[in-house]
Design an enzyme around this catalytic site. Structure first.
Site, PDB file in Angstrom:
ATOM      1  N   ARG A 128     -25.665  47.718  44.199  1.00 33.88           N
ATOM      2  CA  ARG A 128     -26.345  46.908  45.215  1.00 33.88           C
ATOM      3  C   ARG A 128     -25.348  46.529  46.293  1.00 33.88           C
ATOM      4  NH1 ARG A 128     -28.909  40.893  44.421  1.00 33.88           N
ATOM      5  NH2 ARG A 128     -26.770  40.346  44.975  1.00 33.88           N
ATOM      6  N   TYR A 144     -26.771  34.412  51.031  1.00 34.61           N
ATOM      7  CA  TYR A 144     -27.033  34.894  49.676  1.00 34.61           C
ATOM      8  C   TYR A 144     -26.277  36.194  49.383  1.00 34.61           C
ATOM      9  CZ  TYR A 144     -29.250  37.457  45.946  1.00 34.61           C
ATOM     10  OH  TYR A 144     -29.455  38.197  44.812  1.00 34.61           O
ATOM     11  N   ASP A 175     -30.969  43.651  48.483  1.00 36.83           N
ATOM     12  CA  ASP A 175     -31.872  42.529  48.212  1.00 36.83           C
ATOM     13  C   ASP A 175     -32.079  41.715  49.480  1.00 36.83           C
ATOM     14  OD1 ASP A 175     -33.314  40.428  47.210  1.00 36.83           O
ATOM     15  OD2 ASP A 175     -31.839  39.817  45.706  1.00 36.83           O
ATOM     16  N   HIS A 228     -34.134  39.134  49.519  1.00 32.38           N
ATOM     17  CA  HIS A 228     -34.241  37.774  48.986  1.00 32.38           C
ATOM     18  C   HIS A 228     -35.287  36.929  49.705  1.00 32.38           C
ATOM     19  CE1 HIS A 228     -32.203  34.587  46.441  1.00 32.38           C
ATOM     20  NE2 HIS A 228     -32.261  35.666  45.673  1.00 32.38           N
ATOM     21  N   GLU A 250     -35.283  45.291  47.833  1.00 32.41           N
ATOM     22  CA  GLU A 250     -35.831  44.268  46.934  1.00 32.41           C
ATOM     23  C   GLU A 250     -36.255  43.022  47.701  1.00 32.41           C
ATOM     24  OE1 GLU A 250     -34.167  41.324  43.383  1.00 32.41           O
ATOM     25  OE2 GLU A 250     -32.987  43.067  44.014  1.00 32.41           O
ATOM     26  N   GLU A 292     -39.020  39.154  40.740  1.00 31.69           N
ATOM     27  CA  GLU A 292     -38.140  38.339  39.910  1.00 31.69           C
ATOM     28  C   GLU A 292     -38.594  36.892  39.823  1.00 31.69           C
ATOM     29  OE1 GLU A 292     -34.499  36.893  42.785  1.00 31.69           O
ATOM     30  OE2 GLU A 292     -34.395  38.905  41.972  1.00 31.69           O
ATOM     31  N   ARG A 336     -39.798  43.897  39.045  1.00 34.61           N
ATOM     32  CA  ARG A 336     -38.542  43.170  38.894  1.00 34.61           C
ATOM     33  C   ARG A 336     -38.643  42.001  37.909  1.00 34.61           C
ATOM     34  NH1 ARG A 336     -33.945  43.207  39.092  1.00 34.61           N
ATOM     35  NH2 ARG A 336     -33.335  41.644  40.612  1.00 34.61           N
ATOM     36  N   GLU A 392     -30.695  45.766  36.167  1.00 31.75           N
ATOM     37  CA  GLU A 392     -29.668  44.955  36.816  1.00 31.75           C
ATOM     38  C   GLU A 392     -28.695  44.462  35.748  1.00 31.75           C
ATOM     39  OE1 GLU A 392     -29.406  41.164  39.893  1.00 31.75           O
ATOM     40  OE2 GLU A 392     -31.205  41.431  38.679  1.00 31.75           O
ATOM     41  N   TRP A 436     -34.092  31.091  51.042  1.00 29.89           N
ATOM     42  CA  TRP A 436     -32.725  31.453  50.734  1.00 29.89           C
ATOM     43  C   TRP A 436     -32.692  32.835  50.075  1.00 29.89           C
ATOM     44  CZ3 TRP A 436     -30.368  31.819  45.702  1.00 29.89           C
ATOM     45  CH2 TRP A 436     -28.986  32.057  45.734  1.00 29.89           C
TER      46      TRP A 436
END
Length: 412
Positions: free
Chosen positions: A147, A159, A220, A222, A246, A272, A293, A349, A412
């Site tokens: 990643r 992040y 990601d 996020h 992601e 996630e 995820r 991951e 975030w």
């Protein structure tokens, strides 16, 4: 034989973990991960005050029935606290069943579908030289997929870039794989989407030029982009052949993924922060994502996530199970057993825990040639050293949060 005892153990070696330990009348123990990053004590209370009293005297073998009882009898269903608590019970019961059978859990789930689990690591840097060093370090550690997260010019801390956090919020730099900062209040970081969208494609161009076309690269977002911004990013990254993008936009707005799909062929990974199959139902059915995820720890355990992934398999959607260090070694082991057994595994991951965590949680898994394997010890293959855990009491910690330049709170 019935469940004789259930204990909730909180420890903070490198970060806070919540573990449920179930003991049968025969003295067989099972462990489950109930960690909810930044809100750990909410799950502790849910387990201690509501779930543990219901487990005493229950049949240790009735995993599915116990799951349904804990989910349906509460009436107020779903949500991260409830599902993390149920997940811990589910994992612990699978651990016990494996130990009683003398088999690793993956054998009880149908046996291995592969020799090992392809895993990706997290490379990051405030600038390209630091990022390149991080990529090289991960390659040396054996990672075959990486990643990529990078600093953005003009932003102090964002992040995924642990090295940027040293001067933000005071105190020592945060543990590289744990963005939660111990303290009474969350740390404020900054964000600007336009700068990010302008900067990121050049980063991936540089990484491809330096390391070639063959390494699977991930990124990601996020949850920080609007749908059209996410579509723009996905399209701009197409020349660099990402394994996935992601959390490109807040996952609660699932219809937004349809717009993203219309504009880019970059594979999408989502989930996630989801807690049940109901969160995934429509985006799997409508084929708006490529990778699930979900985390075993946050989706109700092995039983629930297996059902979700079996549903995803109908649509050729694969697993991409959440596995940062806010998933304890118990939760990681559960993910490995599940990933080894299902047909539609995609990637795992894998962020390596610190040495103190590995002393508290003794693990049987292996990491060789870029592949994970949970090991062949009966059950999940993780044991908790209670005395060692007791050396590290809970410490309040929060994840950071973002503000835009004008002071607006942002994802975030």
């Amino acid at each position: 034989m019935p469940i004789d005892k259930a204990e909730v153990i909180v420890t903070s070696p490198d970060r806070n973990f919540v573990t449920l330990k179930i003991t049968t009348a025969e003295g067989i123990t099972g462990l489950g991960d109930a960690t909810l990053n930044g809100r750990e004590l909410a799950v502790v209370a849910y387990l201690t005050e509501h779930v543990v009293p219901l487990l005493i005297g229950a049949d240790e073998d009735r995993i599915e029935d116990t799951w349904q009882f804990l989910y349906r009898s509460a009436y107020w269903r779903r949500g991260p606290v409830t599902m993390a608590a149920i997940a811990a019970v589910d994992m612990a019961m699978w651990d016990i069943k494996g130990k009683k059978a003398g088999m690793p859990v993956y054998q009880l789930l149908g046996g291995a579908s592969r020799t090992g689990l392809l895993a990706y690591g997290h490379a990051s840097g405030v600038d390209l030289p630091q990022l390149f060093d991080s990529v090289r370090s991960h390659l040396e550690q054996g990672y075959r997929a990486i990643r990529i997260q990078t600093g953005v010019p003009g932003l102090k801390a964002i992040y995924g870039i642990a090295a940027q956090s040293a001067d933000v919020g005071g105190g020592e730099a945060r543990y590289d794989h744990e963005p939660a900062r111990r303290g009474a209040k969350p740390v404020e970081e900054d964000w600007d989407t336009r700068s990010y969208l302008t900067h990121l494609p050049g980063v991936f161009e540089a990484v491809r030029n330096e390391f070639g076309p063959d390494i699977p690269l991930l990124h990601d977002g996020h949850h920080r982009m609007t749908p059209i911004q996410a579509a723009k990013l996905g399209k701009s990254l197409e020349p660099y052949d990402l394994f996935w993008l992601e959390d490109c936009t807040p996952a609660e707005n699932q219809e937004a993924l349809r717009l993203v799909r219309q504009h880019t062929t970059t594979p999408l990974a989502i989930g996630e922060i989801f807690n049940t199959v109901w969160d995934f139902k429509d985006i799997i059915r409508d084929q708006l994502i490529d990778y699930v995820r979900g985390a075993v720890t946050h989706m109700g355990g092995i039983s629930a996530l297996k059902k979700t992934l079996d549903y995803a398999a109908i649509y050729q959607i694969k697993s991409g199970m959440h596995g940062p260090t806010d998933i304890s070694p118990v939760g990681m082991a559960a993910a490995m057993h599940l990933g080894l057994s299902i047909h539609n595994f995609g990637i795992q991951e894998y962020m390596q825990h610190g040495s103190r965590t590995n002393e508290v949680f003794q693990q049987s898994f292996t990491w060789q040639g870029g592949l994970l394997h949970p090991g062949d010890k009966p059950g999940l293959g993780v044991e908790l050293d209670v005395d060692e855990a007791g050396r590290y009491p809970y410490e309040q910690a929060y994840l950071p949060y973002n503000r835009l330049a004008d002071g607006t709170v942002h994802d975030w």
